[in-house]
Design a protein around this motif. Structure first.
Motif, PDB file in Angstrom:
ATOM      1  N   LEU A   1      18.408  16.693  -2.582  1.00  7.54           N
ATOM      2  CA  LEU A   1      19.063  15.509  -3.128  1.00  7.54           C
ATOM      3  C   LEU A   1      18.197  14.286  -2.851  1.00  7.54           C
ATOM      4  N   VAL A   2      17.657  13.709  -3.905  1.00 10.23           N
ATOM      5  CA  VAL A   2      16.764  12.564  -3.785  1.00 10.23           C
ATOM      6  C   VAL A   2      17.132  11.537  -4.840  1.00 10.23           C
ATOM      7  N   ALA A   3      17.275  10.291  -4.425  1.00  8.68           N
ATOM      8  CA  ALA A   3      17.476   9.183  -5.364  1.00  8.68           C
ATOM      9  C   ALA A   3      17.037   7.905  -4.672  1.00  8.68           C
ATOM     10  N   TYR A   4      15.990   7.272  -5.196  1.00  6.48           N
ATOM     11  CA  TYR A   4      15.506   6.037  -4.610  1.00  6.48           C
ATOM     12  C   TYR A   4      14.693   5.272  -5.649  1.00  6.48           C
ATOM     13  N   CYS A   5      14.308   4.051  -5.289  1.00  6.60           N
ATOM     14  CA  CYS A   5      13.466   3.261  -6.179  1.00  6.60           C
ATOM     15  C   CYS A   5      12.281   2.712  -5.408  1.00  6.60           C
ATOM     16  N   LEU A   6      11.220   2.426  -6.132  1.00  7.05           N
ATOM     17  CA  LEU A   6      10.022   1.787  -5.594  1.00  7.05           C
ATOM     18  C   LEU A   6       9.880   0.445  -6.311  1.00  7.05           C
ATOM     19  N   PRO A   7      10.414  -0.620  -5.745  1.00  3.79           N
ATOM     20  CA  PRO A   7      10.395  -1.916  -6.440  1.00  3.79           C
ATOM     21  C   PRO A   7       8.975  -2.447  -6.610  1.00  3.79           C
ATOM     22  N   ASP A   8       8.781  -3.171  -7.688  1.00  2.00           N
ATOM     23  CA  ASP A   8       7.507  -3.820  -7.959  1.00  2.00           C
ATOM     24  C   ASP A   8       7.725  -4.791  -9.112  1.00  2.00           C
ATOM     25  N   ARG A   9       6.890  -5.816  -9.176  1.00  2.00           N
ATOM     26  CA  ARG A   9       7.064  -6.815 -10.240  1.00  2.00           C
ATOM     27  C   ARG A   9       6.840  -6.228 -11.617  1.00  2.00           C
ATOM     28  N   THR A  10       5.857  -5.346 -11.780  1.00  2.00           N
ATOM     29  CA  THR A  10       5.531  -4.805 -13.106  1.00  2.00           C
ATOM     30  C   THR A  10       5.544  -3.293 -13.183  1.00  2.00           C
ATOM     31  N   GLN A  11       5.489  -2.592 -12.029  1.00  2.00           N
ATOM     32  CA  GLN A  11       5.368  -1.139 -12.058  1.00  2.00           C
ATOM     33  C   GLN A  11       6.409  -0.461 -11.179  1.00  2.00           C
ATOM     34  N   ALA A  12       7.645  -0.901 -11.275  1.00  2.00           N
ATOM     35  CA  ALA A  12       8.717  -0.297 -10.488  1.00  2.00           C
ATOM     36  C   ALA A  12       8.976   1.131 -10.958  1.00  2.00           C
ATOM     37  N   ARG A  13       9.489   1.950 -10.051  1.00  2.00           N
ATOM     38  CA  ARG A  13       9.856   3.315 -10.370  1.00  2.00           C
ATOM     39  C   ARG A  13      11.238   3.614  -9.795  1.00  2.00           C
ATOM     40  N   VAL A  14      12.027   4.372 -10.566  1.00  2.00           N
ATOM     41  CA  VAL A  14      13.278   4.943 -10.083  1.00  2.00           C
ATOM     42  C   VAL A  14      13.073   6.446 -10.038  1.00  2.00           C
ATOM     43  N   VAL A  15      13.339   7.049  -8.897  1.00  2.00           N
ATOM     44  CA  VAL A  15      13.021   8.464  -8.680  1.00  2.00           C
ATOM     45  C   VAL A  15      14.294   9.232  -8.344  1.00  2.00           C
TER      46      VAL A  15
ATOM     47  N   ALA B   1       0.833  -1.207   0.000  1.00  2.00           N
ATOM     48  CA  ALA B   1       0.000   0.000   0.000  1.00  2.00           C
ATOM     49  C   ALA B   1       0.866   1.257   0.000  1.00  2.00           C
ATOM     50  N   ARG B   2       1.940   1.262   0.789  1.00  2.00           N
ATOM     51  CA  ARG B   2       2.833   2.429   0.809  1.00  2.00           C
ATOM     52  C   ARG B   2       3.456   2.667  -0.560  1.00  2.00           C
ATOM     53  N   ARG B   3       3.901   1.593  -1.176  1.00  2.00           N
ATOM     54  CA  ARG B   3       4.541   1.757  -2.481  1.00  2.00           C
ATOM     55  C   ARG B   3       3.560   2.200  -3.549  1.00  2.00           C
ATOM     56  N   ARG B   4       2.339   1.719  -3.480  1.00  2.00           N
ATOM     57  CA  ARG B   4       1.329   2.177  -4.447  1.00  2.00           C
ATOM     58  C   ARG B   4       1.069   3.666  -4.291  1.00  2.00           C
ATOM     59  N   ARG B   5       0.961   4.128  -3.045  1.00  2.00           N
ATOM     60  CA  ARG B   5       0.745   5.570  -2.824  1.00  2.00           C
ATOM     61  C   ARG B   5       1.925   6.385  -3.320  1.00  2.00           C
ATOM     62  N   GLN B   6       3.132   5.906  -3.024  1.00  2.00           N
ATOM     63  CA  GLN B   6       4.327   6.616  -3.492  1.00  2.00           C
ATOM     64  C   GLN B   6       4.398   6.633  -5.015  1.00  2.00           C
ATOM     65  N   ARG B   7       4.076   5.506  -5.646  1.00  2.00           N
ATOM     66  CA  ARG B   7       4.120   5.429  -7.107  1.00  2.00           C
ATOM     67  C   ARG B   7       3.106   6.389  -7.729  1.00  2.00           C
ATOM     68  N   GLU B   8       1.913   6.442  -7.171  1.00  2.00           N
ATOM     69  CA  GLU B   8       0.912   7.376  -7.687  1.00  2.00           C
ATOM     70  C   GLU B   8       1.376   8.817  -7.523  1.00  2.00           C
ATOM     71  N   LEU B   9       2.051   9.092  -6.397  1.00  2.00           N
ATOM     72  CA  LEU B   9       2.524  10.455  -6.145  1.00  2.00           C
ATOM     73  C   LEU B   9       3.635  10.850  -7.112  1.00  2.00           C
ATOM     74  N   VAL B  10       4.621   9.973  -7.311  1.00  2.68           N
ATOM     75  CA  VAL B  10       5.720  10.335  -8.204  1.00  2.68           C
ATOM     76  C   VAL B  10       5.257  10.362  -9.664  1.00  2.68           C
ATOM     77  N   ASP B  11       4.267   9.556 -10.027  1.00  2.00           N
ATOM     78  CA  ASP B  11       3.724   9.636 -11.382  1.00  2.00           C
ATOM     79  C   ASP B  11       2.988  10.951 -11.597  1.00  2.00           C
ATOM     80  N   LEU B  12       2.402  11.480 -10.523  1.00  2.00           N
ATOM     81  CA  LEU B  12       1.684  12.747 -10.621  1.00  2.00           C
ATOM     82  C   LEU B  12       2.634  13.931 -10.653  1.00  2.00           C
ATOM     83  N   LEU B  13       3.658  13.888  -9.788  1.00  2.00           N
ATOM     84  CA  LEU B  13       4.549  15.038  -9.647  1.00  2.00           C
ATOM     85  C   LEU B  13       5.819  14.931 -10.483  1.00  2.00           C
ATOM     86  N   GLY B  14       6.241  13.716 -10.812  1.00  2.36           N
ATOM     87  CA  GLY B  14       7.483  13.535 -11.538  1.00  2.36           C
ATOM     88  C   GLY B  14       7.302  13.570 -13.038  1.00  2.36           C
ATOM     89  N   GLU B  15       8.414  13.800 -13.725  1.00  5.61           N
ATOM     90  CA  GLU B  15       8.419  13.831 -15.186  1.00  5.61           C
ATOM     91  C   GLU B  15       9.180  12.618 -15.717  1.00  5.61           C
TER      92      GLU B  15
END
Length: 294
Positions: free
Chosen positions: A131-145, A101-115
């Motif tokens: 300074l920000v650099a992290y990833c949100l692991p997922d089987r099909t919808q991972a994000r690198v931010v 659930a945390r990762r889904r919320r984070q993914r939705e947020l970075v998809d909204l605010l990130g380019e």
């Protein structure tokens, strides 16, 4: 005797053995082998406690007139085994749900605010000077931010090192490794557990990702990125590049681990899992069959 021995093995692998291993420095030189060893110790502890509970149950139903104190002792061992398994499966359910659930919320947020960025399909750039650099692991919808501030502060090779580091986390699913340790940690009551396996494994997966990054860019670029991003934090549920900077820099200067040390770690991992089964569980299974079939 079997319940007592299995119970002692389970307690030893849950508390004193991890405490000794946590004081060692060799795991940082061979992180893959160390993670497997930690997993073997944690799993063997769970199996030993479970075996103690099963053998206790068999003893209780196979004795004609046992002494009261022996019944009480065996019932306590059985209850601990049941408690450990109940806590384990409860942890699997709750940690999996809350982390997802945390990762889904984070993914939705970075998809909204990130380019989106052409460097990686899953890369999102946040327009911010921090300074920000992290990833949100997922089987099909991972994000690198990463943030625009991070991109501005790093040169091209250092940025490649950061992206390679985060891709390694995503590709190897290091998040699942850590979640597994959270499950195993939560299985034990507070008095019978230690945070050492989870705490050290958080560092070890960073070292594994560093190894992947240094194969792409070399040590110098990775070291520069570590220094620049030292102390930066990732949100809950994410895996960031800014932790344990000093230890990671020191490791870049150390010689490779000798092959025999890594081989010894893998061997111990196998022995820890197999030996209790062969020495204790197999004879108990034979006895159980005799009781049930006799």
């Amino acid at each position: 005797m079997t319940p007592l021995l299995l119970g002692l093995i389970g307690v030893a692998l849950a508390l004193p053995v991890p405490a000794l291993l946590a004081r060692s420095s060799w795991p940082y030189r061979s992180p893959a082998a160390a993670i497997v060893m930690w997993q073997s110790l944690a799993l063997a502890a769970i199996l030993a406690i479970s075996g103690a509970g099963l053998s206790t149950a068999l003893w209780l139903v196979s004795q004609d007139d046992p002494a009261a104190w022996r019944v009480v002792l065996h019932v306590l061992v059985l209850l601990v085994g049941v408690l450990v398994w109940a806590r384990f499966w409860w942890a699997v359910w709750t940690v999996w749900r809350s982390t997802g659930a945390r990762r889904r919320r984070q993914r939705e947020l970075v998809d909204l605010l990130g380019e989106p960025d052409g460097r990686l399909p899953a890369l999102r750039v946040l327009q911010h000077e921090s300074l920000v650099a992290y990833c949100l692991p997922d089987r099909t919808q991972a994000r690198v931010v990463v943030s625009s501030g991070t991109i501005d502060r790093l040169d091209d090779e250092e940025l490649r090192a950061v992206l390679a580091h985060e891709r390694a986390h995503v590709g190897a699913r290091h998040d699942l490794v850590l979640e597994g340790f959270e499950f195993l940690r939560a299985a034990y009551p507070r008095l019978l557990r230690t945070d050492a396996p989870l705490a050290q494994s958080r560092v070890l997966v960073e070292l594994l990702a560093d190894d992947a990054a240094r194969r792409v860019t070399g040590d110098r670029a990775l070291a520069g990125a570590i220094v620049t991003l030292a102390g930066s934090h990732a949100p809950a549920g994410a895996m960031g590049v800014g932790s344990e900077a000093l230890l990671r820099l020191e490791r870049l200067q150390e010689p490779p681990t000798r092959w025999w040390a890594t081989t010894l770690a893998w061997t111990i991992s196998v022995v820890v899992l197999v030996a209790p089964t062969v020495l204790l569980a197999v004879p108990w299974i034979a006895h159980a069959l005799d009781v049930l079939l006799g």
